[in-house]
Design a protein around this motif. Structure first.
Motif, PDB file in Angstrom:
ATOM      1  N   SER A  17       0.830  -1.209   0.000  1.00 23.33           N
ATOM      2  CA  SER A  17       0.000   0.000   0.000  1.00 23.33           C
ATOM      3  C   SER A  17       0.863   1.256   0.000  1.00 23.33           C
ATOM      4  O   SER A  17       1.992   1.249   0.509  1.00 23.33           O
ATOM      5  CB  SER A  17      -0.898   0.030   1.248  1.00 23.33           C
ATOM      6  N   LEU A  18       0.312   2.299  -0.569  1.00 13.33           N
ATOM      7  CA  LEU A  18       0.904   3.633  -0.511  1.00 13.33           C
ATOM      8  C   LEU A  18      -0.225   4.648  -0.397  1.00 13.33           C
ATOM      9  O   LEU A  18      -1.351   4.387  -0.855  1.00 13.33           O
ATOM     10  CB  LEU A  18       1.722   3.946  -1.770  1.00 13.33           C
ATOM     11  N   ARG A  19       0.109   5.801   0.176  1.00 17.51           N
ATOM     12  CA  ARG A  19      -0.859   6.884   0.252  1.00 17.51           C
ATOM     13  C   ARG A  19      -0.227   8.149  -0.333  1.00 17.51           C
ATOM     14  O   ARG A  19       0.808   8.612   0.149  1.00 17.51           O
ATOM     15  CB  ARG A  19      -1.261   7.156   1.703  1.00 17.51           C
ATOM     16  N   LEU A  20      -0.863   8.662  -1.383  1.00 14.90           N
ATOM     17  CA  LEU A  20      -0.412   9.896  -2.007  1.00 14.90           C
ATOM     18  C   LEU A  20      -1.186  11.083  -1.433  1.00 14.90           C
ATOM     19  O   LEU A  20      -2.373  10.962  -1.111  1.00 14.90           O
ATOM     20  CB  LEU A  20      -0.605   9.843  -3.519  1.00 14.90           C
ATOM     21  N   SER A  21      -0.496  12.220  -1.346  1.00 10.36           N
ATOM     22  CA  SER A  21      -1.131  13.455  -0.900  1.00 10.36           C
ATOM     23  C   SER A  21      -0.817  14.563  -1.897  1.00 10.36           C
ATOM     24  O   SER A  21       0.245  14.572  -2.523  1.00 10.36           O
ATOM     25  CB  SER A  21      -0.603  13.879   0.473  1.00 10.36           C
ATOM     26  N   CYS A  22      -1.741  15.502  -2.029  1.00 14.18           N
ATOM     27  CA  CYS A  22      -1.534  16.655  -2.899  1.00 14.18           C
ATOM     28  C   CYS A  22      -2.176  17.855  -2.228  1.00 14.18           C
ATOM     29  O   CYS A  22      -3.394  17.878  -2.035  1.00 14.18           O
ATOM     30  CB  CYS A  22      -2.138  16.412  -4.272  1.00 14.18           C
ATOM     31  N   SER A  62      -9.833  -0.155 -13.517  1.00 18.82           N
ATOM     32  CA  SER A  62      -8.661  -0.934 -13.125  1.00 18.82           C
ATOM     33  C   SER A  62      -8.286  -0.761 -11.651  1.00 18.82           C
ATOM     34  O   SER A  62      -7.513  -1.566 -11.116  1.00 18.82           O
ATOM     35  CB  SER A  62      -7.459  -0.540 -13.995  1.00 18.82           C
ATOM     36  N   VAL A  63      -8.813   0.274 -10.994  1.00 23.66           N
ATOM     37  CA  VAL A  63      -8.441   0.517  -9.597  1.00 23.66           C
ATOM     38  C   VAL A  63      -9.623   0.401  -8.642  1.00 23.66           C
ATOM     39  O   VAL A  63      -9.437   0.516  -7.413  1.00 23.66           O
ATOM     40  CB  VAL A  63      -7.765   1.900  -9.427  1.00 23.66           C
ATOM     41  N   LYS A  64     -10.811   0.186  -9.159  1.00 19.70           N
ATOM     42  CA  LYS A  64     -11.991   0.081  -8.295  1.00 19.70           C
ATOM     43  C   LYS A  64     -11.814  -1.040  -7.275  1.00 19.70           C
ATOM     44  O   LYS A  64     -11.382  -2.134  -7.615  1.00 19.70           O
ATOM     45  CB  LYS A  64     -13.238  -0.165  -9.139  1.00 19.70           C
ATOM     46  N   GLY A  65     -12.166  -0.732  -6.031  1.00 22.69           N
ATOM     47  CA  GLY A  65     -12.038  -1.717  -4.969  1.00 22.69           C
ATOM     48  C   GLY A  65     -10.660  -1.766  -4.344  1.00 22.69           C
ATOM     49  O   GLY A  65     -10.477  -2.406  -3.296  1.00 22.69           O
ATOM     50  N   ARG A  66      -9.676  -1.109  -4.960  1.00 22.50           N
ATOM     51  CA  ARG A  66      -8.312  -1.114  -4.418  1.00 22.50           C
ATOM     52  C   ARG A  66      -7.860   0.288  -3.999  1.00 22.50           C
ATOM     53  O   ARG A  66      -7.128   0.433  -3.021  1.00 22.50           O
ATOM     54  CB  ARG A  66      -7.328  -1.649  -5.454  1.00 22.50           C
ATOM     55  N   PHE A  67      -8.278   1.304  -4.737  1.00 24.73           N
ATOM     56  CA  PHE A  67      -7.875   2.686  -4.453  1.00 24.73           C
ATOM     57  C   PHE A  67      -9.056   3.456  -3.882  1.00 24.73           C
ATOM     58  O   PHE A  67     -10.208   3.234  -4.254  1.00 24.73           O
ATOM     59  CB  PHE A  67      -7.414   3.392  -5.725  1.00 24.73           C
ATOM     60  N   THR A  68      -8.743   4.412  -3.004  1.00 23.19           N
ATOM     61  CA  THR A  68      -9.758   5.283  -2.440  1.00 23.19           C
ATOM     62  C   THR A  68      -9.271   6.724  -2.481  1.00 23.19           C
ATOM     63  O   THR A  68      -8.185   7.029  -1.973  1.00 23.19           O
ATOM     64  CB  THR A  68     -10.074   4.906  -0.983  1.00 23.19           C
ATOM     65  N   VAL A  78      -5.952  16.645  -1.341  1.00 21.37           N
ATOM     66  CA  VAL A  78      -6.590  15.431  -1.834  1.00 21.37           C
ATOM     67  C   VAL A  78      -5.632  14.274  -1.597  1.00 21.37           C
ATOM     68  O   VAL A  78      -4.411  14.432  -1.696  1.00 21.37           O
ATOM     69  CB  VAL A  78      -6.980  15.555  -3.326  1.00 21.37           C
ATOM     70  N   TYR A  79      -6.201  13.118  -1.269  1.00 22.56           N
ATOM     71  CA  TYR A  79      -5.417  11.921  -0.974  1.00 22.56           C
ATOM     72  C   TYR A  79      -5.809  10.792  -1.914  1.00 22.56           C
ATOM     73  O   TYR A  79      -6.936  10.745  -2.412  1.00 22.56           O
ATOM     74  CB  TYR A  79      -5.660  11.464   0.461  1.00 22.56           C
ATOM     75  N   LEU A  80      -4.872   9.868  -2.110  1.00 22.07           N
ATOM     76  CA  LEU A  80      -5.168   8.642  -2.840  1.00 22.07           C
ATOM     77  C   LEU A  80      -4.572   7.490  -2.055  1.00 22.07           C
ATOM     78  O   LEU A  80      -3.352   7.335  -2.000  1.00 22.07           O
ATOM     79  CB  LEU A  80      -4.603   8.676  -4.260  1.00 22.07           C
ATOM     80  N   GLN A  81      -5.432   6.712  -1.425  1.00 23.94           N
ATOM     81  CA  GLN A  81      -5.002   5.513  -0.714  1.00 23.94           C
ATOM     82  C   GLN A  81      -4.998   4.365  -1.695  1.00 23.94           C
ATOM     83  O   GLN A  81      -6.040   4.040  -2.276  1.00 23.94           O
ATOM     84  CB  GLN A  81      -5.942   5.213   0.457  1.00 23.94           C
ATOM     85  N   MET A  82      -3.830   3.760  -1.879  1.00 24.84           N
ATOM     86  CA  MET A  82      -3.679   2.689  -2.857  1.00 24.84           C
ATOM     87  C   MET A  82      -3.321   1.404  -2.134  1.00 24.84           C
ATOM     88  O   MET A  82      -2.272   1.318  -1.490  1.00 24.84           O
ATOM     89  CB  MET A  82      -2.579   3.056  -3.869  1.00 24.84           C
TER      90      MET A  82
END
Length: 118
Positions: A17-22, A62-68, A78-82
């Protein structure tokens, strides 16, 4: 002047997992949609996820169910939890935000590399 500063990319093993921030900073009066795009080598930039000011979200199949995707309006972030990352998720991830500064238009972050490899 508006700036979008991204963080959180890196190297992770498959299944990790990784979490992106912007974070958006500068002089603007409002934020509309906020989203994430990615571009893999030799491929076109594609939408990963987007969230509107009303809180609705949309994801690439391709990312549904895995990314939020989520946002903190107080922090203009904004965040992206992967989760359950796959090698095919490897790409440069770009933040995109529609801001009023003073005209409504899209702004892009500088990009952050995500590499999924064992």
């Amino acid at each position: 002047q508006v700036q979008l500063v991204e963080s959180g990319g890196g190297l992770v093993q498959p299944g990790g997992s990784l979490r992106l921030s912007c974070a958006a900073s500068g002089s603007f009066f409002g934020i509309n949609a906020m989203g994430w795009y990615r571009q893999a080598p030799g491929k076109q930039r594609e939408l990963v996820a987007v969230t509107t000011s009303g809180g609705s979200t949309n994801y690439a199949d391709s990312v549904k169910g895995r990314f939020t995707i989520s946002r903190d309006n107080a922090k203009n972030t904004v965040y992206l939890q992967m989760n359950s990352l796959k090698p095919e998720d490897t790409a440069v991830y770009y933040c995109n935000t529609n801001l009023g500064a003073p005209w409504w238009r899209d702004y892009w972050g500088q990009g952050t590399q995500v590499t999924v490899s064992s």
